[in-house]
Design a protein around this motif. Structure first.
Motif, PDB file in Angstrom:
ATOM      1  N   ALA A  75       0.868  -1.252   0.506  1.00  0.00           N
ATOM      2  CA  ALA A  75       0.226   0.315   0.076  1.00  0.00           C
ATOM      3  C   ALA A  75       0.768   1.703  -0.565  1.00  0.00           C
ATOM      4  CB  ALA A  75      -0.303  -0.262   1.408  1.00  0.00           C
ATOM      5  N   CYS A  76       1.622   0.892   0.754  1.00  0.00           N
ATOM      6  CA  CYS A  76       3.136   2.766   0.841  1.00  0.00           C
ATOM      7  C   CYS A  76       3.305   3.166  -0.341  1.00  0.00           C
ATOM      8  CB  CYS A  76       4.091   2.222   2.008  1.00  0.00           C
ATOM      9  SG  CYS A  76       4.898   3.670   2.512  1.00  0.00           S
ATOM     10  N   SER A  77       3.667   1.968  -1.370  1.00  0.00           N
ATOM     11  CA  SER A  77       4.410   1.752  -2.631  1.00  0.00           C
ATOM     12  C   SER A  77       3.347   2.373  -3.532  1.00  0.00           C
ATOM     13  CB  SER A  77       5.340   0.379  -3.274  1.00  0.00           C
ATOM     14  OG  SER A  77       5.582   0.964  -4.048  1.00  0.00           O
ATOM     15  N   SER A  78       2.703   1.754  -3.725  1.00  0.00           N
ATOM     16  CA  SER A  78       0.733   2.183  -4.168  1.00  0.00           C
ATOM     17  C   SER A  78       1.445   3.912  -4.158  1.00  0.00           C
ATOM     18  CB  SER A  78       0.167   1.668  -4.841  1.00  0.00           C
ATOM     19  OG  SER A  78       0.080  -0.623  -4.984  1.00  0.00           O
ATOM     20  N   ILE A  79       0.864   4.304  -2.882  1.00  0.00           N
ATOM     21  CA  ILE A  79      -0.186   5.433  -2.378  1.00  0.00           C
ATOM     22  C   ILE A  79       1.383   6.398  -2.913  1.00  0.00           C
ATOM     23  CG2 ILE A  79      -0.141   6.923  -0.901  1.00  0.00           C
ATOM     24  CD1 ILE A  79      -1.135   4.886   1.270  1.00  0.00           C
ATOM     25  N   ALA A  80       2.624   5.896  -2.536  1.00  0.00           N
ATOM     26  CA  ALA A  80       3.914   7.042  -3.495  1.00  0.00           C
ATOM     27  C   ALA A  80       3.967   6.892  -5.114  1.00  0.00           C
ATOM     28  CB  ALA A  80       4.259   6.157  -2.910  1.00  0.00           C
ATOM     29  N   ARG A  81       3.144   5.797  -5.664  1.00  0.00           N
ATOM     30  CA  ARG A  81       3.134   5.616  -7.475  1.00  0.00           C
ATOM     31  C   ARG A  81       2.391   6.414  -7.053  1.00  0.00           C
ATOM     32  NH1 ARG A  81       0.882   0.810  -7.795  1.00  0.00           N
ATOM     33  NH2 ARG A  81      -1.564   1.690  -8.027  1.00  0.00           N
ATOM     34  N   GLU A  82       1.006   6.829  -7.116  1.00  0.00           N
ATOM     35  CA  GLU A  82      -0.096   7.768  -7.652  1.00  0.00           C
ATOM     36  C   GLU A  82       0.496   8.815  -7.488  1.00  0.00           C
ATOM     37  OE1 GLU A  82      -2.675   6.848  -9.419  1.00  0.00           O
ATOM     38  OE2 GLU A  82      -1.986   4.655  -8.982  1.00  0.00           O
ATOM     39  N   LEU A  83       0.886   9.718  -5.777  1.00  0.00           N
ATOM     40  CA  LEU A  83       1.744  10.796  -5.919  1.00  0.00           C
ATOM     41  C   LEU A  83       1.517  11.257  -6.834  1.00  0.00           C
ATOM     42  CD1 LEU A  83       1.826  10.426  -1.389  1.00  0.00           C
ATOM     43  CD2 LEU A  83      -0.311  11.504  -3.275  1.00  0.00           C
ATOM     44  N   LYS A  84       3.349  10.826  -7.290  1.00  0.00           N
ATOM     45  CA  LYS A  84       4.224  11.063  -8.036  1.00  0.00           C
ATOM     46  C   LYS A  84       3.180  11.119  -9.519  1.00  0.00           C
ATOM     47  CE  LYS A  84       8.751  11.474  -9.239  1.00  0.00           C
ATOM     48  NZ  LYS A  84       9.564  12.174  -8.607  1.00  0.00           N
ATOM     49  N   ILE A  85       2.917   9.981  -9.614  1.00  0.00           N
ATOM     50  CA  ILE A  85       2.041  10.134 -11.081  1.00  0.00           C
ATOM     51  C   ILE A  85       1.026  11.835 -11.255  1.00  0.00           C
ATOM     52  CG2 ILE A  85       2.179   7.494 -11.941  1.00  0.00           C
ATOM     53  CD1 ILE A  85      -0.507   7.141 -11.790  1.00  0.00           C
ATOM     54  N   ILE A  86      -0.092  12.046 -10.156  1.00  0.00           N
ATOM     55  CA  ILE A  86      -0.565  12.974 -11.185  1.00  0.00           C
ATOM     56  C   ILE A  86       0.108  14.627 -10.920  1.00  0.00           C
ATOM     57  CG2 ILE A  86      -1.297  13.279  -8.004  1.00  0.00           C
ATOM     58  CD1 ILE A  86      -4.618  14.230  -8.617  1.00  0.00           C
ATOM     59  N   SER A  87       1.401  14.261 -10.404  1.00  0.00           N
ATOM     60  CA  SER A  87       2.166  15.263  -9.977  1.00  0.00           C
ATOM     61  C   SER A  87       2.861  15.417 -11.259  1.00  0.00           C
ATOM     62  CB  SER A  87       2.946  15.779  -8.660  1.00  0.00           C
ATOM     63  OG  SER A  87       4.121  14.333  -8.897  1.00  0.00           O
ATOM     64  N   GLN A  88       3.093  14.555 -12.198  1.00  0.00           N
ATOM     65  CA  GLN A  88       3.960  14.733 -13.264  1.00  0.00           C
ATOM     66  C   GLN A  88       4.015  13.993 -14.187  1.00  0.00           C
ATOM     67  OE1 GLN A  88       8.132  13.058 -11.802  1.00  0.00           O
ATOM     68  NE2 GLN A  88       8.241  14.790 -10.566  1.00  0.00           N
ATOM     69  N   SER A  89       3.079  13.179 -14.392  1.00  0.00           N
ATOM     70  CA  SER A  89       3.123  11.828 -15.607  1.00  0.00           C
ATOM     71  C   SER A  89       1.483  11.751 -15.769  1.00  0.00           C
ATOM     72  CB  SER A  89       3.923  10.441 -15.443  1.00  0.00           C
ATOM     73  OG  SER A  89       3.226  10.110 -14.621  1.00  0.00           O
ATOM     74  N   GLU A  90       0.730  11.938 -14.800  1.00  0.00           N
ATOM     75  CA  GLU A  90      -0.664  11.766 -15.498  1.00  0.00           C
ATOM     76  C   GLU A  90      -1.649  12.716 -14.463  1.00  0.00           C
ATOM     77  OE1 GLU A  90      -4.127   8.083 -14.913  1.00  0.00           O
ATOM     78  OE2 GLU A  90      -1.684   7.621 -15.684  1.00  0.00           O
TER      79      GLU A  90
END
Length: 260
Positions: A75-90
């Motif tokens: 879950a920690c990994s998935s949350i980090a992924r979603e935070l990163k992509i909304i601020s950069q790639s998606e």
């Protein structure tokens, strides 16, 4: 329970409605990103939320989840992924932003229905230089924002090297600091390879195609949706109510029942 905390602007900043909108895109409805991806598709959380706390001084952006202890690192990994992509790639899409604007408008209408709601809005405004005009200014900024501005605001507010990760669990299942840090870093890295998606490339929710409805008795229907990846069963009972089920003489009855 797990929380990830990032930076957020103060209440009178022009970035405030932008960060609030990002929170809604991530977890403001049943079709939001964290709900669909982490709860429905990956089944790594039982419940999840995202919101910005924006007081007079700089605030925090929080993502909180209730989950099985065995899923802490995933879950920690998935949350980090979603935070990163909304601020950069998606970045947030036009549809997501429009949904957030509609929700904000509805929320204001509901606040203005009660004395508590009006008082809360006034007090929040008095904490800013705009005083009683604050909510009108906030709504103006929200209505006229462009999705690209959200990305710019997130870049200004979020620093992924300065994230606070909080985990609440029994000692038996407690993950170590190094494990959570590594999981969060892994999620950030997995977001690096995602290409920028246009509005047309982002697939809509499959929920409409997965829904089945059938009757089990007089006036009773079951609406069923199956998620093969989920290990949970959720049941909601609903009936016609509110203004649809009330007359002028019985107005307010369903609200009174709900509060009880």
């Amino acid at each position: 329970c797990s929380s990830d905390l990032l930076g957020a602007p103060n209440i009178d900043s022009a970035d405030c409605p932008l960060i609030d909108t990002a929170g809604y895109v991530l977890r403001g409805s049943e079709v939001s990103r964290l709900q669909r991806r982490l709860k429905d598709n990956e089944a790594v959380v039982n419940a999840i939320s995202a919101s910005a706390y924006t007081p007079i001084f700089e605030g925090v952006f929080e993502v909180s989840a209730a989950l099985d202890p065995t899923n802490f690192k995933r879950a920690c990994s998935s949350i980090a992924r979603e935070l990163k992509i909304i601020s950069q790639s998606e970045p947030a899409t036009f549809q997501e932003v429009e949904r957030a604007k509609a929700a904000s408008k509805t929320g204001r209408m509901h606040r203005e229905e009660t004395v508590d709601g009006v008082a809360s809005a006034i007090v929040s405004g008095l904490c800013t230089p705009f005083k009683e005009k604050f909510e009108d200014i906030y709504d103006h900024l929200l209505v006229n924002l462009d999705p690209s501005e959200i990305t710019e605001a997130l870049i200004r507010s979020w620093n992924f090297d300065d994230v606070l990760i909080v985990a609440l669990c029994d000692k038996t299942n407690a993950p170590s600091e190094d494990e959570l840090t590594a999981a969060f870093s892994s999620g950030l890295m997995s977001a690096q390879g995602r290409s920028v998606k246009s509005r047309d490339q982002i697939k809509p929710s499959r929920s409409a195609a997965d829904v089945h409805q059938f009757k089990i008795g007089e006036g009773i229907s079951v609406v069923y949706r199956e998620l093969p990846s989920s290990k949970m069963f959720s049941l909601t009972a609903a009936t016609e109510g509110g203004q649809r089920g009330e007359t002028l003489e019985t107005a307010g009855t369903f609200h009174a029942m709900a509060t009880l």
